[in-house]
Write a protein that holds these residues in place. Structure first.
Motif, PDB file in Angstrom:
ATOM      1  N   LEU A   4       0.820  -1.212   0.000  1.00  0.00           N
ATOM      2  CA  LEU A   4       0.000   0.000   0.000  1.00  0.00           C
ATOM      3  C   LEU A   4       0.856   1.265   0.000  1.00  0.00           C
ATOM      4  O   LEU A   4       0.649   2.165  -0.810  1.00  0.00           O
ATOM      5  CB  LEU A   4      -0.939   0.007   1.205  1.00  0.00           C
ATOM      6  N   PHE A   5       1.831   1.345   0.904  1.00  0.00           N
ATOM      7  CA  PHE A   5       2.614   2.577   0.993  1.00  0.00           C
ATOM      8  C   PHE A   5       3.598   2.722  -0.157  1.00  0.00           C
ATOM      9  O   PHE A   5       3.909   3.855  -0.557  1.00  0.00           O
ATOM     10  CB  PHE A   5       3.278   2.706   2.366  1.00  0.00           C
ATOM     11  N   VAL A   6       4.068   1.630  -0.717  1.00  0.00           N
ATOM     12  CA  VAL A   6       4.901   1.720  -1.918  1.00  0.00           C
ATOM     13  C   VAL A   6       4.057   2.252  -3.079  1.00  0.00           C
ATOM     14  O   VAL A   6       4.505   3.118  -3.840  1.00  0.00           O
ATOM     15  CB  VAL A   6       5.554   0.358  -2.262  1.00  0.00           C
ATOM     16  N   LEU A  53       7.129   7.695   1.796  1.00  0.00           N
ATOM     17  CA  LEU A  53       6.094   6.654   1.792  1.00  0.00           C
ATOM     18  C   LEU A  53       6.630   5.338   1.244  1.00  0.00           C
ATOM     19  O   LEU A  53       6.341   4.268   1.789  1.00  0.00           O
ATOM     20  CB  LEU A  53       4.876   7.110   0.979  1.00  0.00           C
ATOM     21  N   VAL A  54       7.406   5.415   0.173  1.00  0.00           N
ATOM     22  CA  VAL A  54       8.021   4.202  -0.374  1.00  0.00           C
ATOM     23  C   VAL A  54       8.946   3.583   0.675  1.00  0.00           C
ATOM     24  O   VAL A  54       8.924   2.356   0.905  1.00  0.00           O
ATOM     25  CB  VAL A  54       8.780   4.498  -1.689  1.00  0.00           C
ATOM     26  N   TRP A  70       0.890   3.979  11.100  1.00  0.00           N
ATOM     27  CA  TRP A  70       0.548   5.354  11.473  1.00  0.00           C
ATOM     28  C   TRP A  70       1.456   6.358  10.768  1.00  0.00           C
ATOM     29  O   TRP A  70       0.990   7.400  10.286  1.00  0.00           O
ATOM     30  CB  TRP A  70       0.632   5.535  12.991  1.00  0.00           C
ATOM     31  N   ALA A  71       2.739   6.053  10.707  1.00  0.00           N
ATOM     32  CA  ALA A  71       3.684   6.951  10.047  1.00  0.00           C
ATOM     33  C   ALA A  71       3.294   7.171   8.587  1.00  0.00           C
ATOM     34  O   ALA A  71       3.323   8.300   8.085  1.00  0.00           O
ATOM     35  CB  ALA A  71       5.102   6.394  10.133  1.00  0.00           C
ATOM     36  N   PHE A  76       1.109  10.610   4.397  1.00  0.00           N
ATOM     37  CA  PHE A  76       0.202  10.784   3.261  1.00  0.00           C
ATOM     38  C   PHE A  76      -0.697  12.012   3.457  1.00  0.00           C
ATOM     39  O   PHE A  76      -0.823  12.853   2.563  1.00  0.00           O
ATOM     40  CB  PHE A  76      -0.643   9.515   3.076  1.00  0.00           C
ATOM     41  N   PHE A  77      -1.286  12.121   4.647  1.00  0.00           N
ATOM     42  CA  PHE A  77      -2.144  13.283   4.900  1.00  0.00           C
ATOM     43  C   PHE A  77      -1.328  14.561   5.034  1.00  0.00           C
ATOM     44  O   PHE A  77      -1.820  15.647   4.713  1.00  0.00           O
ATOM     45  CB  PHE A  77      -3.051  13.038   6.114  1.00  0.00           C
ATOM     46  N   GLY A  78      -0.079  14.442   5.460  1.00  0.00           N
ATOM     47  CA  GLY A  78       0.811  15.595   5.468  1.00  0.00           C
ATOM     48  C   GLY A  78       1.013  16.144   4.070  1.00  0.00           C
ATOM     49  O   GLY A  78       1.030  17.366   3.867  1.00  0.00           O
TER      50      GLY A  78
END
Length: 122
Positions: A4-6, A53-54, A70-71, A76-78
């Motif tokens: 997901l974060f990648v 994020l990656v 959480w990070a 992402f919202f940052g």
């Protein structure tokens, strides 16, 4: 979560490149130097945190998944709050949007602290 974060990071990196190109080619001459500088700051932080994020996605293989979860979401919202507000501020000139930018900055700071905590716990 790794995937997901990648994926989110890759999509955001693509968007940062696209927004950067739009700023260089589409906004040059249309915005004041100050507003163009604000836009460029949004692009820079967008790319830095897309890469972040990656990195979170990759680190999730070895570190505490819940902390990195959480990070990743905070980062992402940052991007949305920080870079998004700078993009809109620079294009519209609506100064009140500058009040939103620090929220994104705080989200970035917290997300990086969580990345460090996850690494320490790993």
């Amino acid at each position: 979560m790794i995937k997901l974060f990648v994926i989110l990071g890759s999509i955001n990196a693509l968007l940062a490149v696209a927004f950067g190109a739009f700023g260089s080619h589409g906004l040059k001459g249309k915005l004041s130097a100050d507003m163009l500088s604000i836009y460029e700051t949004g692009v820079q932080y967008h790319m830095y945190h897309a890469i972040g994020l990656v990195l979170i996605g990759i680190l999730a293989q070895w570190a505490v998944p819940s902390t990195l979860h959480w990070a990743g979401w905070l980062m992402f919202f940052g991007i949305i709050f920080f870079s998004g507000s700078l993009y809109i501020l620079s294009i519209t000139g609506v100064k009140i949007l500058g009040a939103i930018t620090p929220i994104g900055g705080v989200l970035f700071l917290i997300s990086w602290v969580l990345v460090a905590i996850a690494a320490i716990k790993a």
